[in-house]
Design a protein around this motif. Structure first.
Motif, PDB file in Angstrom:
ATOM      1  N   ARG A 169     -19.001  14.464  -7.535  1.00  0.00           N
ATOM      2  CA  ARG A 169     -17.755  14.877  -6.980  1.00  0.00           C
ATOM      3  C   ARG A 169     -18.040  13.844  -5.894  1.00  0.00           C
ATOM      4  O   ARG A 169     -19.510  14.729  -5.617  1.00  0.00           O
ATOM      5  N   THR A 170     -17.637  14.100  -4.856  1.00  0.00           N
ATOM      6  CA  THR A 170     -18.785  13.858  -3.002  1.00  0.00           C
ATOM      7  C   THR A 170     -17.211  14.208  -2.022  1.00  0.00           C
ATOM      8  O   THR A 170     -15.564  14.116  -2.851  1.00  0.00           O
ATOM      9  N   GLU A 171     -17.638  14.333  -1.321  1.00  0.00           N
ATOM     10  CA  GLU A 171     -16.710  15.068  -0.714  1.00  0.00           C
ATOM     11  C   GLU A 171     -16.158  13.963   0.197  1.00  0.00           C
ATOM     12  O   GLU A 171     -15.519  13.587   1.675  1.00  0.00           O
ATOM     13  N   LEU A 172     -16.451  12.360  -0.260  1.00  0.00           N
ATOM     14  CA  LEU A 172     -15.998  11.259   0.664  1.00  0.00           C
ATOM     15  C   LEU A 172     -14.381  10.909   0.208  1.00  0.00           C
ATOM     16  O   LEU A 172     -13.973  10.807  -1.072  1.00  0.00           O
ATOM     17  N   ILE A 173     -13.807  10.474   1.146  1.00  0.00           N
ATOM     18  CA  ILE A 173     -12.550   9.797   0.927  1.00  0.00           C
ATOM     19  C   ILE A 173     -12.766   7.978   1.630  1.00  0.00           C
ATOM     20  O   ILE A 173     -12.942   8.153   2.462  1.00  0.00           O
ATOM     21  N   GLY A 174     -12.168   7.047   0.771  1.00  0.00           N
ATOM     22  CA  GLY A 174     -11.973   6.007   1.213  1.00  0.00           C
ATOM     23  C   GLY A 174     -11.081   5.363   1.765  1.00  0.00           C
ATOM     24  O   GLY A 174     -10.376   6.004   1.309  1.00  0.00           O
ATOM     25  N   LEU A 175     -11.094   5.081   2.723  1.00  0.00           N
ATOM     26  CA  LEU A 175      -9.852   4.292   3.825  1.00  0.00           C
ATOM     27  C   LEU A 175      -9.740   2.795   3.635  1.00  0.00           C
ATOM     28  O   LEU A 175     -11.154   2.969   4.339  1.00  0.00           O
ATOM     29  N   ILE A 176      -9.020   2.455   2.919  1.00  0.00           N
ATOM     30  CA  ILE A 176      -9.332   0.452   3.382  1.00  0.00           C
ATOM     31  C   ILE A 176      -8.071   0.197   4.520  1.00  0.00           C
ATOM     32  O   ILE A 176      -6.629   0.523   4.104  1.00  0.00           O
ATOM     33  N   VAL A 177      -8.830  -0.296   5.768  1.00  0.00           N
ATOM     34  CA  VAL A 177      -6.580  -0.442   7.132  1.00  0.00           C
ATOM     35  C   VAL A 177      -7.427  -2.258   6.784  1.00  0.00           C
ATOM     36  O   VAL A 177      -8.340  -3.033   6.695  1.00  0.00           O
ATOM     37  N   PRO A 178      -6.662  -2.903   7.155  1.00  0.00           N
ATOM     38  CA  PRO A 178      -6.617  -4.225   7.517  1.00  0.00           C
ATOM     39  C   PRO A 178      -7.627  -4.652   8.487  1.00  0.00           C
ATOM     40  O   PRO A 178      -8.315  -5.316   9.184  1.00  0.00           O
ATOM     41  N   ASP A 179      -6.996  -4.317   9.677  1.00  0.00           N
ATOM     42  CA  ASP A 179      -7.990  -4.424  11.183  1.00  0.00           C
ATOM     43  C   ASP A 179      -7.916  -2.930  11.798  1.00  0.00           C
ATOM     44  O   ASP A 179      -6.607  -2.507  12.780  1.00  0.00           O
ATOM     45  N   ALA A 180      -9.023  -2.228  11.859  1.00  0.00           N
ATOM     46  CA  ALA A 180      -8.688  -0.967  12.894  1.00  0.00           C
ATOM     47  C   ALA A 180      -8.890  -1.357  14.912  1.00  0.00           C
ATOM     48  O   ALA A 180      -8.346  -0.581  15.260  1.00  0.00           O
ATOM     49  N   ARG A 181      -8.986  -2.256  14.777  1.00  0.00           N
ATOM     50  CA  ARG A 181      -8.807  -2.507  15.986  1.00  0.00           C
ATOM     51  C   ARG A 181      -7.406  -2.579  16.860  1.00  0.00           C
ATOM     52  O   ARG A 181      -7.311  -2.512  17.829  1.00  0.00           O
ATOM     53  N   GLN A 182      -6.774  -2.741  15.903  1.00  0.00           N
ATOM     54  CA  GLN A 182      -5.373  -2.750  15.712  1.00  0.00           C
ATOM     55  C   GLN A 182      -4.792  -1.449  16.610  1.00  0.00           C
ATOM     56  O   GLN A 182      -4.988  -0.771  15.303  1.00  0.00           O
ATOM     57  N   PRO A 183      -3.717  -1.254  17.125  1.00  0.00           N
ATOM     58  CA  PRO A 183      -3.547   0.359  17.525  1.00  0.00           C
ATOM     59  C   PRO A 183      -3.237   1.107  16.143  1.00  0.00           C
ATOM     60  O   PRO A 183      -3.519   2.292  16.360  1.00  0.00           O
ATOM     61  N   PHE A 184      -1.992   0.208  15.781  1.00  0.00           N
ATOM     62  CA  PHE A 184      -1.428   1.107  14.217  1.00  0.00           C
ATOM     63  C   PHE A 184      -2.806   1.379  13.366  1.00  0.00           C
ATOM     64  O   PHE A 184      -2.797   2.815  13.197  1.00  0.00           O
TER      65      PHE A 184
END
Lengths: 340, 340
Positions: free
Chosen positions: B61-76
């Motif tokens: 197990r890990t304490e990690l969650i992966g999150l994939i976003v298009p571009d975190a520089r965009q405010p939303f």
DNA sequence: GCATGGAGCGGAACCGGTTCCGTACCAGCA
DNA sequence: TGCTGGTACGGAACCGGTTCCGCTCCATGC
């Protein structure tokens, strides 16, 4: 899909697990071409993917770099984080990003967490660094590079820009337009830190003013480093009895807030108020009017930081070798300062 | 500092390594209070910190969650990522963020990398999801939750807002001001995806127009989802012969670009052009004029996504149970639409 | 008094790789 | 032919934890 281990691969390829390992990692031991091919075929057939955790466990290495920033939602840090991610990807590493939200204990939390994950290095773009963090880093014997900031507590390896010089450029430029003086919007320092780049911007302002023999007293104002708080502070300042003719902001994000406040108050920029910022975030070109600012080469700095941390990042609290990589900053003139 | 293992702790506390483990993890086996205290004292004395990698290795197990976003520089996306990080922190997890930059292969790259690190779950806020990615997820038998988007290829567990309904609210509101029609600035879809929320915004616009029996032909324009490209597109559109009386943008970031273009062209908003966006990013309150938009509860959505992925995140490509959590969206009226 | 059972703990297998060490095999050379 | 040396590989220890299994010890119930 059932889990596939390298044992299965070894069995199918008719060899040992060790050889599978050597094939995957290209050495360091020689592997006969025929064997190599059998192993590769077996890997493909089984759809085998090595387990990164087990690899890290056994090799005592990871492909991870930890990055701690105050708040990636702010354009400057967001862009910096993106640049670091790019630079790391070029070298086959992944980046773990932690937002400290300007809270020292969250920073230490991430520090601890990242080090516990055996990141191969840490890049800190942080405001809240303190002795506590330094002790943590020291205890783990970690490779650390400071990017953009250079607090006193920790000052061996750092990648910084010429903050003071850059700020001077901007303020001198404003003064050349004949304004009797230039006000400064600095940051609110929870913990005053020598080496805080933003306070170095204030220092640059001070020096430029002194060069011109203009007093600075009562002309330094403060706001948190973001546009929202800067907007509030600027509303008061600009509506008050002593509206400055020009204002230099220690970050572009603050400057954006100031521009917004000026518009609210129907103060024309640059005719009635000249504004300059620092950082040259992407948005600075799209403000109204476009923002005069000081640019730093974030891409190059990020790359340098990644290279340093991977190649010769030092234990931070160890020898005081003072390895500091200084990048120049340059003035970017746009309309907000009254040119053109 | 020399490495301290749980063996050292066990020795100092005069017990076994197993007990040390149970003390650290609070169970599942009972430990006598006296022993517990001896172990804790030993841990403190030696400055012992468990190795996360080894823990992950052994416990799978890990304490990690992966999150994939298009571009975190965009405010939303930046705000969404921040919300997820907060929600994860509340449950003691850390978040790995990957920016796909709207490139499908980078997305698969991160997917693979995160899964190889044995993240305990994946949250995808992604535009580029395709069958390739779905296959990857399937192969790893991973827990996945889709946040904000819901592509066809993968549609089991998702946390979404009422995009169509929200867009309808905004467009209806604009129409109520008596504009003969409302134009729409949609996104440029590299891969047209059903379930793309932004194209759902366009769909909402279409429906609202149809309700009012207003034709939509020739009134849909396209730009990438960020302010910079939207600015360019808007410059042309607004300077052209068929400037619309009102425009609904599929994201706030685009709307900000439109506002900027309008100012450049000295078009008064809202007098000569009404504008509305979607997302209610923080900045929407600070534009000039403040932006009318559709708000979604990002905090709640992020929390729901984290809960889902940790508690009952499903294998995405498995059973088609259609577990979709729908959050309402609500209209936020500000000045850009002409009210007040 | 003796069986019963649960609390507390030690020993050891195990997670899935990496890497050290030793050996079999073959070519080259005296 | 016998010795040397290098190449290719198998076996096994090891990384630092978690967790299963089984033992001891003591309180309880009949």
């Amino acid at each position: 899909m059932a889990k596939v281990t390298r044992d299965d691969v070894a069995r199918l390829a008719g060899t040992s697990t060790a050889v599978v390992s050597y094939v995957i990692n290209n050495g360091p031991r020689p592997v006969a071409p025929a064997t190599r091919e059998r192993v590769q075929a077996a890997i493909k057939e089984l759809g085998y993917r090595p387990d990164r955790v087990a690899q890290a466990m056994a090799s005592r290495r990871t492909e991870l770099i930890g990055l701690i920033v105050p708040d990636a939602r702010q354009p400057f840090f967001g862009e910096m984080a993106h640049a670091v991610e790019q630079a790391a990807a070029e070298r086959g590493k992944m980046v773990l990003v932690g937002n400290s939200d300007y809270v020292a204990e969250r920073e230490v939390h991430y520090l601890r967490a990242f080090l516990g994950m055996r990141v191969s290095g840490l890049i800190l773009v942080s405001h809240a660094l303190n002795d506590n963090a330094a002790a943590e880093i020291d205890a783990w014997d970690a490779r650390v590079v400071l990017l953009h900031e250079r607090p006193e507590a920790i000052d061996d390896v750092a990648v910084v820009t010429d903050d003071i010089g850059g700020a001077q450029l901007a303020v001198r430029h404003l003064l050349e337009h004949g304004h009797p003086y230039v006000a400064c919007l600095g940051g609110v320092a929870e913990t005053p830190l020598v080496g805080d780049p933003v306070s170095d911007h204030v220092e640059g302002w001070r020096r430029a003013m002194q060069e011109a023999r203009i007093p600075t007293e009562g002309r330094l104002f403060e706001a948190p480093y973001n546009r929202y708080d800067a907007y509030q502070v600027a509303l008061e300042l600009l509506a008050g009895p002593h509206r400055p003719p020009a204002i230099f902001c220690s970050t572009d994000d603050q400057a954006i807030g100031v521009l917004r406040a000026a518009r609210e108050l129907r103060i024309e920029v640059p005719e009635e108020l000249a504004v300059a910022g620092f950082d040259d975030v992407k948005e600075a070109a799209l403000t109204d009017p476009p923002l005069t600012t000081v640019a730093t080469d974030r891409t190059a700095m990020a790359r340098a930081a990644v290279d340093l941390v991977l190649d010769d990042g030092l234990r931070v609290a160890g020898s005081r070798r003072e390895r500091v990589k200084l990048f120049p900053s340059r003035l970017v003139v746009r309309r907000s300062c009254g040119c053109r």
